[in-house]
Design a protein around this motif. Structure first.
Motif, short mmCIF file in Angstrom:
data_model
loop_
_atom_site.label_atom_id
_atom_site.label_comp_id
_atom_site.label_asym_id
_atom_site.label_seq_id
_atom_site.Cartn_x
_atom_site.Cartn_y
_atom_site.Cartn_z
N LEU A 166 -14.99 -7.18 39.06
CA LEU A 166 -14.91 -7.37 37.61
C LEU A 166 -16.28 -7.18 36.97
O LEU A 166 -17.32 -7.31 37.62
CB LEU A 166 -14.39 -8.77 37.29
N TYR A 167 -16.28 -6.87 35.68
CA TYR A 167 -17.51 -6.89 34.90
C TYR A 167 -17.20 -7.48 33.54
O TYR A 167 -16.05 -7.49 33.08
CB TYR A 167 -18.12 -5.49 34.77
N VAL A 172 -15.35 -10.57 27.80
CA VAL A 172 -14.04 -10.30 28.40
C VAL A 172 -14.25 -9.74 29.80
O VAL A 172 -15.08 -8.85 30.02
CB VAL A 172 -13.23 -9.30 27.55
N GLN A 173 -13.50 -10.26 30.81
CA GLN A 173 -13.57 -9.77 32.17
C GLN A 173 -12.67 -8.56 32.33
O GLN A 173 -11.47 -8.62 32.05
CB GLN A 173 -13.13 -10.88 33.15
N LEU A 174 -13.25 -7.44 32.76
CA LEU A 174 -12.51 -6.19 32.94
C LEU A 174 -12.61 -5.74 34.39
O LEU A 174 -13.58 -6.04 35.08
CB LEU A 174 -13.06 -5.11 32.01
N GLN A 175 -11.61 -4.99 34.84
CA GLN A 175 -11.58 -4.51 36.22
C GLN A 175 -12.54 -3.34 36.40
O GLN A 175 -12.59 -2.43 35.57
CB GLN A 175 -10.17 -4.06 36.59
N ILE A 188 -21.69 -8.28 37.04
CA ILE A 188 -20.50 -7.93 37.80
C ILE A 188 -20.13 -9.09 38.72
O ILE A 188 -20.97 -9.91 39.10
CB ILE A 188 -20.69 -6.63 38.62
N THR A 189 -18.85 -9.15 39.07
CA THR A 189 -18.32 -10.20 39.94
C THR A 189 -17.50 -9.56 41.04
O THR A 189 -16.57 -8.79 40.77
CB THR A 189 -17.42 -11.18 39.15
#
Length: 353
Positions: A166-167, A172-175, A188-189
């Motif tokens: 994710l970033y 907002v967390q996006l793929q 990033i996660t």
């Protein structure tokens, strides 16, 4: 009366310590499951070397799983019936193609049970017992002595996967997709899940690598902020533990050639190292402003690029400078008027002559 009791107690102590030759040998004593193994057979050997006994009546191998209260008899060797499987031998032992060998010779005896090691699972972890019934001269009835040993099954860590990438964009967390391009400073996660095997204390390790750096080898990633790697508590399954680890990272200008992350563990089991790992995930840092780099061709010598000038039309005598701003059109008109006037003068002379 008191003297008699004392003699009996002393005799029982002598009997207990006199029979030291019984043993329960398990080969190998531990096995790793969940990966390729070179062990093809599991051997259980119950034996006595005949120390201080006057004859063996029987040898027996039994098993107790760690989830069970009592022992279950597997195989028996006695002087009357020879070798036999216990009628109540568990079905899982029968499924491992058991082979029984052994014999009794006077005061010595051996009973061996071998099974297919390739079919061993984590549920086969158990305590195995060797029990010998024997006689001692001068003592009425039979005596029993036993020894037990544990057989350990170790589940090898496996199934390492980066399940989330994710970033964050405007909160907002996006793929993330593989090879994504992100602005410098983007957080990033990555989240990794794995079966960490039998050892609940194992922690998932993160590694990083630069794609176009001096080396493509992965090295341990140790963030300066310790909370950027979070280990969730292990979750116990039927034979092993699962665990999840989360890693946070801020993109830097050094990552414009790409950065890879992967998760793994490294553990020593038996006589070898195991280091299962996930497939790496790759991310790029975009150029400043969020755009990718552009290639610019070098200019011509002198700092200017060459220009192609189309040739002037026939009879044109004006310069490129004179043609600017409409002045060229006026000059061309004057020339044409002069040519026409000259032509009319020549025609009059021929007509008058």
């Amino acid at each position: 009366m008191h003297k008699r009791l004392t003699i009996v107690c002393l005799m029982q102590l002598i009997i207990r310590f006199s029979v030291e030759g019984v043993s329960m040998l398990i080969t190998p004593s531990a096995m790793a499951v969940g990966s390729a193994s070179s062990v093809t057979r599991l051997e259980l050997r119950c034996s006595s070397d005949g120390t201080s006994n006057n004859g063996i009546y029987s040898l027996e191998i039994s098993r107790r799983r760690f989830t069970e209260m009592g022992f279950s008899s597997l195989v028996v060797l006695d002087v009357l019936h020879g070798i036999r499987q216990d009628p109540t031998i568990p079905a899982d032992i029968l499924a491992k193609s058991p082979n029984i060998t052994g014999g009794l010779v006077g005061t010595s005896g051996t009973l061996t049970l071998t099974m297919d090691g390739g079919s061993i699972t984590c549920n086969d972890q158990a305590e195995f017992k060797c029990e010998m019934t024997y006689k001692i001269a001068g003592v009425t009835g039979s005596q029993t002595v036993l020894e037990s040993n544990n057989f350990t099954v170790i589940t090898v860590p496996s199934d390492f996967r980066i399940t989330d990438a994710l970033y964050e964009d405007k909160g907002v967390q996006l793929q993330l997709t593989n090879d994504s391009k992100l602005n410098v400073g983007t957080r990033i996660t990555y989240r990794c899940s794995a079966n960490i095997g039998s050892d609940s204390s194992l922690a998932i390790v993160w590694e990083r690598s630069s794609i176009l750096g001096a080396s493509t080898d992965f090295t341990a990633y140790s963030p300066t902020v310790t909370t950027d790697i979070v280990q969730d508590p292990p979750v116990q399954g039927s034979c092993s533990y699962t665990r999840t680890s989360t890693m946070y990272y801020n993109m830097t200008s050094m990552d414009d050639d790409g950065i890879l992350f992967r998760c793994k563990v490294r553990v020593y089991i038996g006589n070898q190292w195991y280091d299962p790992k996930s497939n790496p995930r790759r991310t790029f840092a975009a150029s400043p402003g969020g755009t990718t780099k552009k290639t610019v061709k070098p200019a011509s010598p002198g700092g200017t690029t060459k220009k192609t000038v189309k040739p002037a039309p026939p009879c044109a005598t004006t310069s490129a400078t004179a043609q600017k701003g409409g002045t060229g059109k006026l000059a061309s008109h004057s020339v044409m008027v002069f040519i026409l006037s000259l032509h009319q003068s020549i025609l009059r002379r021929f007509t008058d002559g």
